[in-house]
Design a protein around this motif. Structure first.
Motif, PDB file in Angstrom:
ATOM      1  N   ALA A 231       7.917   0.771 -16.062  1.00  0.00           N
ATOM      2  CA  ALA A 231       6.672   0.446 -16.771  1.00  0.00           C
ATOM      3  C   ALA A 231       5.430   0.731 -15.921  1.00  0.00           C
ATOM      4  N   LEU A 232       5.631   1.051 -14.632  1.00  0.00           N
ATOM      5  CA  LEU A 232       4.483   1.235 -13.737  1.00  0.00           C
ATOM      6  C   LEU A 232       3.794   2.582 -13.938  1.00  0.00           C
ATOM      7  N   ALA A 233       2.488   2.595 -13.708  1.00  0.00           N
ATOM      8  CA  ALA A 233       1.728   3.852 -13.633  1.00  0.00           C
ATOM      9  C   ALA A 233       2.030   4.516 -12.300  1.00  0.00           C
ATOM     10  N   PRO A 234       1.829   5.840 -12.202  1.00  0.00           N
ATOM     11  CA  PRO A 234       1.912   6.482 -10.885  1.00  0.00           C
ATOM     12  C   PRO A 234       1.006   5.751  -9.902  1.00  0.00           C
ATOM     13  N   LEU A 235       1.480   5.567  -8.700  1.00  0.00           N
ATOM     14  CA  LEU A 235       0.764   4.840  -7.637  1.00  0.00           C
ATOM     15  C   LEU A 235       0.586   3.351  -7.947  1.00  0.00           C
TER      16      LEU A 235
END
Ligand code: NDP
Length: 328
Positions: A231-235
């Protein structure tokens, strides 16, 4: 004078907790005795009881409480008998009294009751560092927060709303989700098998314009690890701060790379409390939000000391919401 305390002499289920009577201990140099009027119940207490976080045995249990100072050792000049204080991250709080170093206490303002302090200190200071230090929210973010209707969770919902952060919560039932939304969560989804298998991906994409979350606050651990990572965005930042479903077995650098060069951190309140002056400042931030009615402390379960096993069973069965306390 004797006091009643909870002790364990082995790790295991709730029944390993035994009530024992013992002479009331006297404070030594630099210590005070606190007559406890309210005791906090935290999921970490179950980790101590089962041995997930091993303690030297035999041991007391419980690490949060509030009450009145009724004896003071030599060399303590900043506290007086009769003063109301609270504490957390000190072992042996499931008791009618506890001996503590004077440096581990927080003075309680008049607007904070003993019950509120025992319920909120550990959980509230946790939200304080999670939101202001582990991943410093500035407002406008959309974040994922599991167990949003729990003790830490309901405080996080209110705190996020105050910071103008859209907290997307998860919880096991619709009733819990409703509660999270009523406390300020922008949305709350039921965490079931389908959700764990990726069923919320479209909803998360919609809520984040396809970018993913800049931060996921995950206290559930083993069962949510994969879905949180995805579920995380890049970085983005994976904040793993608990093990409600069991500890995450392994974190692979390759998986963090594949998720988009994400950061993984495993913070603890103990680390923050070890920083000189941090505890009282954090407690003051929390008390200020309570005084301004930005944060209300929901004490939804209250037990007697003799019913401590039931308190643990309820927490582990996921039938509690908000905070639980024991009145000795
Ligand atoms: P909660 O009141 O939030 O209770 C735990 C919740 O976790 C349950 O109500 C349940 O919510 C959820 N959960 C998901 N899976 C499971 C499972 N398999 N078994 C049991 N519960 C599950 O507890 P606390 O407020 O005391 O603590 C919340 C979390 O924060 C804990 O994991 C705790 O260890 C962590 N914590 C970490 C700190 C740190 O500094 N690192 C400090 C303080 C707390 P639902 O039914 O909605 O899924």
């Amino acid at each position: 004078m004797t006091i009643t305390s909870v002790k364990i002499s082995e790790f295991g289920g709730p029944d390993v907790m035994q009530l024992v009577n013992q002479p009331s201990p006297m404070p030594q140099t630099g210590e005070v005795r606190v007559k406890l009027t309210a005791i906090g119940v935290n999921l970490i207490d179950t980790y101590h009881r089962t041995g997930l976080y091993p303690l030297p045995l035999p041991s007391g249990l419980g690490c949060e409480g509030a009450g009145v100072i009724d004896a003071i050792g030599d060399g303590v000049d900043n506290l007086t008998i009769g003063e109301r204080v609270g504490f957390c991250m000190a072992m042996g709080a499931y008791s009618e009294a506890i001996i503590l170093p004077h440096t581990s206490l927080v003075k309680l303002p008049d607007n904070v009751s003993d019950a509120q302090a025992a319920a909120v200190l550990l959980k509230g200071m946790t939200v304080d560092y999670l939101f202001h230090e582990t991943f410093a929210l500035t407002g406008g973010e959309t974040v994922l927060f599991h167990a949003a209707a729990g003790g830490v969770g309901l405080l996080a919902c209110q705190w996020a709303k105050h910071l103008d952060v859209a907290l997307i919560g998860t919880a096991s039932t619709e009733a819990k989700c409703e509660m999270a939304r009523a406390h300020g969560a922008a949305h709350c989804f039921i965490l079931d098998e389908a959700a764990l298998a990726g069923g919320l991906r479209d909803s998360f994409n919609q809520l984040t314009d396809g970018k993913g979350f800049p931060v996921v606050y995950d206290s559930v651990g083993k069962s949510t690890y994969q879905m949180s990572l995805q579920a995380l965005a890049p970085l983005g930042t994976f904040v793993s701060f608990g093990n409600a479903s069991g500890p995450i077995e392994a974190v692979s650098p390759a998986a963090l790379a594949a998720a988009g060069s994400v950061y993984f951190t495993r913070p603890t309140l103990a680390t923050h409390m070890a920083r000189p002056g941090w505890m009282q400042k954090s407690a003051n931030r929390l008390f200020d939000l309570m005084a301004r009615k930005i944060i209300n402390v929901d004490i939804n379960q209250t037990y007697r000391l003799a019913d401590v096993a039931q308190a643990h069973r309820d927490l582990e069965a996921r039938i509690t919401t908000g905070c639980s306390i024991i009145l000795p």
